[in-house]
Scaffold this motif. Structure first.
Motif, PDB file in Angstrom:
ATOM      1  N   ARG A  22      -2.418  -6.909  -1.988  1.00 49.20           N
ATOM      2  CA  ARG A  22      -3.509  -7.406  -1.156  1.00 49.20           C
ATOM      3  C   ARG A  22      -4.782  -6.578  -1.346  1.00 49.20           C
ATOM      4  NH1 ARG A  22      -2.269 -10.746   3.197  1.00 49.20           N
ATOM      5  NH2 ARG A  22      -3.803  -9.701   4.528  1.00 49.20           N
ATOM      6  N   ALA A  23      -4.607  -5.332  -1.768  1.00 48.34           N
ATOM      7  CA  ALA A  23      -5.762  -4.461  -2.001  1.00 48.34           C
ATOM      8  C   ALA A  23      -6.325  -4.603  -3.419  1.00 48.34           C
ATOM      9  CB  ALA A  23      -5.385  -3.008  -1.739  1.00 48.34           C
ATOM     10  N   GLY A  24      -5.692  -5.448  -4.247  1.00 47.30           N
ATOM     11  CA  GLY A  24      -6.223  -5.714  -5.572  1.00 47.30           C
ATOM     12  C   GLY A  24      -5.379  -5.255  -6.735  1.00 47.30           C
ATOM     13  N   ALA A  25      -4.230  -4.629  -6.491  1.00 54.11           N
ATOM     14  CA  ALA A  25      -3.374  -4.185  -7.594  1.00 54.11           C
ATOM     15  C   ALA A  25      -2.798  -5.391  -8.335  1.00 54.11           C
ATOM     16  CB  ALA A  25      -2.246  -3.304  -7.067  1.00 54.11           C
ATOM     17  N   ASP A  26      -2.602  -5.236  -9.647  1.00 52.64           N
ATOM     18  CA  ASP A  26      -2.042  -6.337 -10.429  1.00 52.64           C
ATOM     19  C   ASP A  26      -0.670  -6.004 -10.987  1.00 52.64           C
ATOM     20  OD1 ASP A  26      -2.738  -4.477 -12.317  1.00 52.64           O
ATOM     21  OD2 ASP A  26      -3.930  -5.837 -13.557  1.00 52.64           O
ATOM     22  N   ARG A  27      -0.071  -4.940 -10.466  1.00 47.38           N
ATOM     23  CA  ARG A  27       1.308  -4.658 -10.825  1.00 47.38           C
ATOM     24  C   ARG A  27       1.988  -3.994  -9.625  1.00 47.38           C
ATOM     25  NH1 ARG A  27       1.289   0.498 -15.022  1.00 47.38           N
ATOM     26  NH2 ARG A  27       0.502   2.065 -13.544  1.00 47.38           N
ATOM     27  N   VAL A  28       3.312  -3.968  -9.643  1.00 43.61           N
ATOM     28  CA  VAL A  28       4.113  -3.424  -8.559  1.00 43.61           C
ATOM     29  C   VAL A  28       4.963  -2.297  -9.129  1.00 43.61           C
ATOM     30  CG1 VAL A  28       5.950  -3.901  -6.906  1.00 43.61           C
ATOM     31  CG2 VAL A  28       4.186  -5.625  -7.335  1.00 43.61           C
ATOM     32  N   VAL A  29       4.874  -1.108  -8.551  1.00 42.99           N
ATOM     33  CA  VAL A  29       5.664   0.036  -8.991  1.00 42.99           C
ATOM     34  C   VAL A  29       6.538   0.484  -7.830  1.00 42.99           C
ATOM     35  CG1 VAL A  29       5.642   2.379  -9.920  1.00 42.99           C
ATOM     36  CG2 VAL A  29       3.837   0.755 -10.563  1.00 42.99           C
ATOM     37  N   LEU A  30       7.841   0.480  -8.028  1.00 44.60           N
ATOM     38  CA  LEU A  30       8.793   0.925  -7.018  1.00 44.60           C
ATOM     39  C   LEU A  30       9.485   2.186  -7.530  1.00 44.60           C
ATOM     40  CD1 LEU A  30      10.477  -2.489  -6.086  1.00 44.60           C
ATOM     41  CD2 LEU A  30       8.437  -1.441  -5.083  1.00 44.60           C
ATOM     42  N   ALA A  31       9.503   3.229  -6.705  1.00 43.75           N
ATOM     43  CA  ALA A  31      10.093   4.510  -7.118  1.00 43.75           C
ATOM     44  C   ALA A  31      11.082   4.979  -6.071  1.00 43.75           C
ATOM     45  CB  ALA A  31       8.997   5.557  -7.313  1.00 43.75           C
ATOM     46  N   ALA A  32      12.136   5.662  -6.521  1.00 44.69           N
ATOM     47  CA  ALA A  32      13.172   6.173  -5.612  1.00 44.69           C
ATOM     48  C   ALA A  32      13.378   7.654  -5.815  1.00 44.69           C
ATOM     49  CB  ALA A  32      14.483   5.426  -5.822  1.00 44.69           C
ATOM     50  N   ARG A  33      13.504   8.350  -4.698  1.00 41.54           N
ATOM     51  CA  ARG A  33      13.996   9.718  -4.681  1.00 41.54           C
ATOM     52  C   ARG A  33      15.253   9.690  -3.827  1.00 41.54           C
ATOM     53  NH1 ARG A  33       9.969  13.733  -5.486  1.00 41.54           N
ATOM     54  NH2 ARG A  33       8.729  13.083  -7.282  1.00 41.54           N
ATOM     55  N   GLY A  34      16.386   9.836  -4.444  1.00 42.08           N
ATOM     56  CA  GLY A  34      17.635   9.639  -3.728  1.00 42.08           C
ATOM     57  C   GLY A  34      17.763   8.169  -3.353  1.00 42.08           C
ATOM     58  N   ASP A  35      18.033   7.891  -2.073  1.00 39.93           N
ATOM     59  CA  ASP A  35      18.166   6.514  -1.615  1.00 39.93           C
ATOM     60  C   ASP A  35      16.870   5.963  -1.047  1.00 39.93           C
ATOM     61  OD1 ASP A  35      20.861   6.405  -2.292  1.00 39.93           O
ATOM     62  OD2 ASP A  35      21.499   7.187  -0.331  1.00 39.93           O
ATOM     63  N   ALA A  36      15.800   6.758  -1.014  1.00 37.04           N
ATOM     64  CA  ALA A  36      14.544   6.341  -0.395  1.00 37.04           C
ATOM     65  C   ALA A  36      13.617   5.733  -1.444  1.00 37.04           C
ATOM     66  CB  ALA A  36      13.868   7.532   0.284  1.00 37.04           C
ATOM     67  N   TRP A  37      13.256   4.470  -1.243  1.00 36.06           N
ATOM     68  CA  TRP A  37      12.373   3.763  -2.160  1.00 36.06           C
ATOM     69  C   TRP A  37      10.983   3.654  -1.550  1.00 36.06           C
ATOM     70  CZ3 TRP A  37      13.357   1.762  -7.043  1.00 36.06           C
ATOM     71  CH2 TRP A  37      14.690   1.847  -7.473  1.00 36.06           C
ATOM     72  N   SER A  38       9.964   3.701  -2.413  1.00 39.10           N
ATOM     73  CA  SER A  38       8.591   3.519  -1.969  1.00 39.10           C
ATOM     74  C   SER A  38       7.802   2.842  -3.080  1.00 39.10           C
ATOM     75  CB  SER A  38       7.950   4.867  -1.604  1.00 39.10           C
ATOM     76  OG  SER A  38       7.908   5.717  -2.735  1.00 39.10           O
ATOM     77  N   ALA A  39       6.636   2.310  -2.716  1.00 40.80           N
ATOM     78  CA  ALA A  39       5.753   1.693  -3.702  1.00 40.80           C
ATOM     79  C   ALA A  39       4.603   2.637  -4.012  1.00 40.80           C
ATOM     80  CB  ALA A  39       5.217   0.370  -3.168  1.00 40.80           C
ATOM     81  N   CYS A  40       4.103   2.579  -5.233  1.00 40.45           N
ATOM     82  CA  CYS A  40       2.978   3.429  -5.625  1.00 40.45           C
ATOM     83  C   CYS A  40       2.160   2.682  -6.675  1.00 40.45           C
ATOM     84  CB  CYS A  40       3.464   4.772  -6.161  1.00 40.45           C
ATOM     85  SG  CYS A  40       4.815   4.671  -7.353  1.00 40.45           S
ATOM     86  N   ASP A  41       0.934   3.131  -6.885  1.00 44.03           N
ATOM     87  CA  ASP A  41       0.095   2.456  -7.869  1.00 44.03           C
ATOM     88  C   ASP A  41       0.216   3.071  -9.266  1.00 44.03           C
ATOM     89  OD1 ASP A  41      -1.077   4.785  -7.106  1.00 44.03           O
ATOM     90  OD2 ASP A  41      -3.085   3.968  -6.815  1.00 44.03           O
ATOM     91  N   VAL A  42       0.669   4.323  -9.327  1.00 41.33           N
ATOM     92  CA  VAL A  42       0.866   4.996 -10.612  1.00 41.33           C
ATOM     93  C   VAL A  42       2.289   5.542 -10.646  1.00 41.33           C
ATOM     94  CG1 VAL A  42       0.142   6.886 -12.103  1.00 41.33           C
ATOM     95  CG2 VAL A  42      -1.557   5.631 -10.761  1.00 41.33           C
ATOM     96  N   PRO A  43       3.049   5.271 -11.705  1.00 44.81           N
ATOM     97  CA  PRO A  43       4.416   5.814 -11.781  1.00 44.81           C
ATOM     98  C   PRO A  43       4.414   7.326 -11.632  1.00 44.81           C
ATOM     99  CG  PRO A  43       4.064   4.199 -13.510  1.00 44.81           C
ATOM    100  CD  PRO A  43       2.727   4.442 -12.881  1.00 44.81           C
ATOM    101  N   PRO A  44       5.165   7.880 -10.697  1.00 44.81           N
ATOM    102  CA  PRO A  44       5.207   9.334 -10.520  1.00 44.81           C
ATOM    103  C   PRO A  44       5.865   9.993 -11.724  1.00 44.81           C
ATOM    104  CG  PRO A  44       6.883   8.272  -9.176  1.00 44.81           C
ATOM    105  CD  PRO A  44       6.051   7.180  -9.746  1.00 44.81           C
ATOM    106  N   PRO A  45       5.492  11.227 -12.016  1.00 47.25           N
ATOM    107  CA  PRO A  45       6.027  11.896 -13.215  1.00 47.25           C
ATOM    108  C   PRO A  45       7.521  12.160 -13.148  1.00 47.25           C
ATOM    109  CG  PRO A  45       4.767  13.430 -11.862  1.00 47.25           C
ATOM    110  CD  PRO A  45       4.526  12.072 -11.295  1.00 47.25           C
ATOM    111  N   ALA A  46       8.058  12.285 -11.945  1.00 46.08           N
ATOM    112  CA  ALA A  46       9.492  12.553 -11.819  1.00 46.08           C
ATOM    113  C   ALA A  46      10.046  11.724 -10.666  1.00 46.08           C
ATOM    114  CB  ALA A  46       9.748  14.034 -11.560  1.00 46.08           C
TER     115      ALA A  46
END
Length: 334
Positions: A22-46
């Motif tokens: 909704r803010a204008g991003a044109d891709r979806v990035v989902l990242a997990a640390r353990g069982d916790a998932w979150s969305a981000c605009d840039v893939p985290p390095p780890a």
């Protein structure tokens, strides 16, 4: 492909991804640390797990190589999503299944928002023999609880949920998000004749926070229930054309809509080539008679039918088909 539509920890990340779109991003990035998932605009390095979902092939598709397990989902209109595992270690298979169902909805909404248009996802719940209700109109419940959870997920991910006048009058639905956590969509009723406004008692859709009612301009009433916004739509007679409905929605800031029914409204959109995604929930049930889910003008050759690319997911024993028209709506149209 099994798809657990209940309380999976990736669902909050999909809701976060909705806000990025909704803010204008044109891709979806989902990242997990353990069982916790979150969305981000840039893939985290780890990250323990990573899923990048994007429209079409992009040069940065494999920027996620730092994750222990990651996958890249690519999608384009008229095609089934494809998934690659660059490090040969796929992320959580349930998350992949959820992404195949929902990420293209977010990506399609992003593309529609960028062009000022509307992404339309239509929905049918039917028996094996293609019936959405018995001959007397009774239809609760052809689908199972997992399907209802799915429907509420779709409501939460889209800007609006829409039904036709007959569905509003017969079912008196709430069209709210209740089975899952998520934002409430704008509720929309298509009623060219404006007959829904005369319902007694008033429909639950007319309770706060209310809804939009799209009516033929000639039938726009002088007064309406307090929580209802009447939107006059140019038309020939009482029938509202899908293209005019899409334009009216876009003018009110709606760039993704979940078309839940009924059969006449969905058939109208399909016949006009105005559906970007058709979701068909198939229950292991044969009714033998009743109301057909889609009714289109007669054709004389199978080559003239509407063709789709199709993906599938299991909903607690039932089947969800994600059907992408091979000739999607004009990208320049609403």
């Amino acid at each position: 492909m099994a798809c657990d539509l209940f309380d999976h920890p990736a669902w909050p990340a999909l809701l976060q991804a909705r806000e990025f779109v909704r803010a204008g991003a044109d891709r979806v990035v989902l990242a997990a640390r353990g069982d916790a998932w979150s969305a981000c605009d840039v893939p985290p390095p780890a990250a323990d797990q990573l899923l990048v979902a994007q429209a079409g092939a992009r040069a940065d598709a494999f920027a996620a190589a730092g994750a222990k397990r990651h996958s890249v989902l690519t999608w384009q209109p008229g095609a089934v999503p494809t998934v690659l595992h660059p490090n040969d270690r796929a992320c959580d298979p349930v998350v992949l299944a959820l992404a195949r169902v929902y990420a293209p909805v977010l990506l399609g909404a992003a593309a529609a928002r960028a062009r000022g248009g509307v992404f339309v996802a239509g929905h049918i719940t039917q028996s094996l023999d293609g019936r959405i209700a018995c001959a007397n109109g009774q239809s609760q419940w052809i689908g199972n609880l997992a399907e209802r959870h799915h429907a509420h997920r779709m409501r939460a991910l889209c800007d609006a949920v829409m039904v036709g006048a007959r569905t509003a009058l017969v079912d008196d639905p709430q069209l709210t998000v209740r089975h899952v956590v998520g934002p409430q969509p704008l509720r929309v009723v298509v009623s060219g004749s404006a007959r829904v406004l005369a319902a007694r008692p008033p429909l639950r859709l007319f309770e706060a926070p209310g809804c939009l009612v799209l009516v033929a301009a000639a039938n726009a009433p002088a007064n309406a229930p307090t929580a209802v916004r009447v939107v006059p739509v140019a038309s020939d007679g009482c029938e509202l054309r899908p293209a005019a409905i899409r334009r009216a929605l876009a003018a009110h800031g709606v760039h993704s809509v979940y078309l839940e029914g009924g059969a006449a409204t969905l058939s109208s959109f399909l016949g006009a080539g105005a559906v970007d995604l058709l979701q068909v929930h198939v229950a292991p049930l044969v009714l033998g008679s009743g109301l057909a889910g889609v009714q289109l003008p007669t054709i004389d050759h199978v080559a003239h039918g509407i063709t789709f690319a199709m993906d599938q997911a299991a909903l607690d024993g039932d089947m969800l088909l994600s059907c992408w028209p091979k000739t999607p709506p004009d990208a320049g149209a609403p």
